[in-house]
Design a protein around this motif. Structure first.
Motif, PDB file in Angstrom:
ATOM      1  N   LYS A   1     -10.641  19.058   9.421  1.00 30.94           N
ATOM      2  CA  LYS A   1     -10.746  17.829  10.219  1.00 30.94           C
ATOM      3  C   LYS A   1     -11.054  16.603   9.376  1.00 30.94           C
ATOM      4  N   LYS A   2     -12.122  16.674   8.558  1.00 31.05           N
ATOM      5  CA  LYS A   2     -12.532  15.477   7.804  1.00 31.05           C
ATOM      6  C   LYS A   2     -11.567  15.177   6.668  1.00 31.05           C
ATOM      7  N   THR A   3     -11.262  16.188   5.844  1.00 29.12           N
ATOM      8  CA  THR A   3     -10.426  15.922   4.662  1.00 29.12           C
ATOM      9  C   THR A   3      -9.014  15.507   5.051  1.00 29.12           C
ATOM     10  N   TYR A   4      -8.451  16.161   6.087  1.00 26.99           N
ATOM     11  CA  TYR A   4      -7.104  15.773   6.522  1.00 26.99           C
ATOM     12  C   TYR A   4      -7.116  14.398   7.176  1.00 26.99           C
ATOM     13  N   GLY A   5      -8.098  14.141   8.010  1.00 26.01           N
ATOM     14  CA  GLY A   5      -8.196  12.834   8.665  1.00 26.01           C
ATOM     15  C   GLY A   5      -8.298  11.705   7.664  1.00 26.01           C
ATOM     16  N   ASP A   6      -9.125  11.898   6.637  1.00 29.85           N
ATOM     17  CA  ASP A   6      -9.284  10.872   5.589  1.00 29.85           C
ATOM     18  C   ASP A   6      -7.980  10.701   4.807  1.00 29.85           C
ATOM     19  N   SER A   7      -7.321  11.820   4.474  1.00 29.59           N
ATOM     20  CA  SER A   7      -6.075  11.760   3.700  1.00 29.59           C
ATOM     21  C   SER A   7      -4.959  11.085   4.487  1.00 29.59           C
ATOM     22  N   LEU A   8      -4.915  11.342   5.794  1.00 28.48           N
ATOM     23  CA  LEU A   8      -3.896  10.741   6.651  1.00 28.48           C
ATOM     24  C   LEU A   8      -4.021   9.224   6.642  1.00 28.48           C
ATOM     25  N   GLN A   9      -5.237   8.737   6.719  1.00 29.02           N
ATOM     26  CA  GLN A   9      -5.463   7.293   6.679  1.00 29.02           C
ATOM     27  C   GLN A   9      -5.022   6.721   5.339  1.00 29.02           C
TER      28      GLN A   9
ATOM     29  N   MET B   1      -2.723   7.936   3.292  1.00 26.78           N
ATOM     30  CA  MET B   1      -1.257   7.950   3.219  1.00 26.78           C
ATOM     31  C   MET B   1      -0.653   6.760   3.961  1.00 26.78           C
ATOM     32  N   ASN B   2      -1.151   6.494   5.159  1.00 28.19           N
ATOM     33  CA  ASN B   2      -0.630   5.371   5.940  1.00 28.19           C
ATOM     34  C   ASN B   2      -0.914   4.040   5.266  1.00 28.19           C
ATOM     35  N   ASP B   3      -2.083   3.925   4.636  1.00 29.32           N
ATOM     36  CA  ASP B   3      -2.415   2.701   3.899  1.00 29.32           C
ATOM     37  C   ASP B   3      -1.453   2.489   2.736  1.00 29.32           C
ATOM     38  N   HIS B   4      -1.070   3.590   2.059  1.00 29.14           N
ATOM     39  CA  HIS B   4      -0.146   3.495   0.929  1.00 29.14           C
ATOM     40  C   HIS B   4       1.211   2.951   1.369  1.00 29.14           C
ATOM     41  N   VAL B   5       1.695   3.444   2.518  1.00 26.09           N
ATOM     42  CA  VAL B   5       2.998   2.977   3.027  1.00 26.09           C
ATOM     43  C   VAL B   5       2.905   1.506   3.430  1.00 26.09           C
ATOM     44  N   ASP B   6       1.825   1.153   4.138  1.00 21.04           N
ATOM     45  CA  ASP B   6       1.662  -0.233   4.591  1.00 21.04           C
ATOM     46  C   ASP B   6       1.602  -1.204   3.417  1.00 21.04           C
TER      47      ASP B   6
END
Length: 272
Positions: free
Chosen positions: A200-208, A210-215
């Motif tokens: 939950k924590k590690t994936y949630g943090d990584s997902l954010q 990844m999205n920041d990198h694209v933005d």
């Protein structure tokens, strides 16, 4: 230059993102461009170039699009296998059907579109196929493992296939983009962050992250310019990488660093 002398290009997934940017750029350079979409009717206001109906998971739609170009022009000079899909999640928690769907789009799709254009390119005794992969395909990234695998598989397949095609004067190459400011994150399959998941924590943090990198990604025009340079090259290389310096440099680091040192760098980056 009349249309019979212009270079004919087919770009899969040309309705938005990198595909649209590449198509618009090539139109300005005097090419005849066809993009594709699974549902062109959704883009009735699209005026940049012609959109054909093509689903890379449907061989009959692939053949119909290629036949349309052949009947109209008698040839197809360049295929850009750009259609692709993102996927994120802990590998343990991604449903098998989503893994299969991702490989169908990112790996089997480009193979099947290429198979459809090869008889025409062989008949005309020339052609260029550009497979759009990803810098992520050069390394296994946490929570992007399936995406890395599908793009890495296409990179390796290209290495083999281009040797098989040389006798027919058909060139094939890979171009691997890093993060670009497109709408890919919106169309990506995200495994949900489950409340009771050990990730939950590690994936949630990584997902954010990844999205920041694209933005914060580079301008897609950079990718369009790179593709144009590849087209103008007399002897294209096997691999091209396009993107931020550190993303491209990460491939160099993987080649020169011990495996566990490189793994530690990635884990630090993703805060694992």
């Amino acid at each position: 230059m009349n249309e019979t002398q212009k270079t004919i290009v087919l770009i899969t997934g040309g309705s938005s993102g990198l595909g649209k940017s590449i198509g618009v750029y090539l139109i300005k350079k005097g090419f005849v461009v066809y993009g594709t979409s699974r549902n062109p009717d959704r883009f009735k206001d699209f005026k940049d170039f012609t959109l054909l109906k093509l689903d890379v998971a449907d061989n009959s739609s692939i053949q119909s699009a290629v036949s349309f170009i052949e009947e109209k022009h008698g040839r197809l000079d360049i295929l850009i296998n750009n259609a692709g899909a993102g996927i994120t999640g802990p590998i343990e928690e991604i449903p098998e059907e989503e893994i299969v769907r991702n490989f169908t789009t990112n790996y089997f799709g480009p193979i099947n579109v290429t198979k459809a254009v090869l008889p025409l390119m062989r008949k005309q005794k020339k052609g260029l196929i550009i497979n759009v992969t990803s810098i992520a395909g050069y390394m296994g990234l946490p929570y992007r493992g399936i995406y890395s695998a599908s793009k890495g598989a296409l990179e390796i397949t290209t290495e083999a296939w281009r040797m098989e095609l040389k006798a027919f004067n058909i060139n094939m190459t890979n171009v691997a983009p890093g993060d670009f400011a497109t709408n890919i994150a919106a169309g990506r399959y995200h495994a949900p962050v489950l409340e009771n998941s050990p990730y939950k924590k590690t994936y949630g943090d990584s997902l954010q992250l990844m999205n920041d990198h694209v933005d914060a990604g580079d301008n897609p025009l950079q990718m369009a310019e790179a593709v144009y340079k590849i087209i103008k090259s007399k002897n294209p290389k096997i691999h091209y990488k396009v993107g931020a310096f550190m993303q491209k440099f990460s491939i160099v680091l993987k080649r020169i660093l011990p495996d566990k040192v490189y793994e530690k760098l990635l884990m630090n980056h993703y805060k694992l």
